[in-house]
Design a protein around this motif. Structure first.
Motif, PDB file in Angstrom:
ATOM      1  N   GLU A  74      -4.870   6.792  -5.600  1.00 28.67           N
ATOM      2  CA  GLU A  74      -5.221   7.155  -7.056  1.00 28.67           C
ATOM      3  C   GLU A  74      -5.310   8.502  -7.159  1.00 28.67           C
ATOM      4  N   ALA A 130       0.965  -1.205   0.000  1.00 26.87           N
ATOM      5  CA  ALA A 130       0.066  -0.082   0.174  1.00 26.87           C
ATOM      6  C   ALA A 130       1.029   1.279  -0.051  1.00 26.87           C
ATOM      7  N   ARG A 160      -7.011   2.799  -1.336  1.00 23.31           N
ATOM      8  CA  ARG A 160      -6.617   2.836  -2.807  1.00 23.31           C
ATOM      9  C   ARG A 160      -7.127   4.097  -3.570  1.00 23.31           C
TER      10      ARG A 160
END
Length: 181
Positions: free
Chosen positions: A114, A14, A110
């Motif tokens: 992004e 991550a 996420r």
């Protein structure tokens, strides 16, 4: 069993945020990149990013595009947190810690990662917004008439220019040279 370990590690990969001394973000990135190469940590620390974007500014009478840090004092690291990788990052010169609890860094979701990385890939400079109207009182913050106050007389949005009446003289200025009073 080895394949299971690899898939477990990939699922823990991550983006993490590390806090640095302000102004040391690029040094931290360079130091971390060197450590990853020297200690062969490419399988647990994948990328180190100093979030920056292009901005348009007007300085010394000229418009230019400069890179500015989006989050001064922070660096993003794409990694798998284990005892070794945590120790390497945490003990890199200029790093003050991970964002999260002292023992357990909290990864970005996420979607958050992004959003930040997509913003970085947009190469268009961020323009200063035009938030002036005719007859607004403004202060000139750079250039020949710096610190003088004037009144907005016309706005050319396409060219990002504003005509300001300063001491009964019209002055043509870039939007980035003004602040609203």
């Amino acid at each position: 069993m080895e394949q299971q370990k690899d898939s477990d590690q990939k699922s823990k990969r991550a983006w993490y945020v590390i806090h640095t001394y302000s102004g040391h973000e690029n040094k931290v990135k360079a130091n971390l990149d060197r450590k990853v190469a020297a200690q062969d940590l490419g399988d647990v620390i994948f990328d180190v990013v100093v979030p920056m974007r292009l901005e348009s500014e007007f300085k010394d009478g000229k418009r230019r595009t400069v890179q500015r840090k989006i989050f001064p004092g922070y660096v993003l690291v794409d990694m798998i947190v284990n005892t070794n990788s945590w120790f390497v990052v945490r003990n890199t010169q200029g790093v003050t810690g991970f964002v999260g609890s002292e023992k357990e860094p909290i990864p970005l979701t996420r979607e958050e990662a992004e959003k930040i990385l997509t913003a970085l890939s947009d190469e268009r400079p961020v323009e200063t917004p035009i938030d002036f109207e005719i007859n607004d009182k403004v202060r000139i913050i750079s250039g020949l008439f710096e610190n003088r106050v004037g009144i907005v007389k016309s706005i050319d949005s396409a060219r990002r220019r504003v005509k300001v009446l300063v001491e009964n003289a019209p002055v043509d200025l870039d939007v980035s040279q003004l602040e609203k009073i």
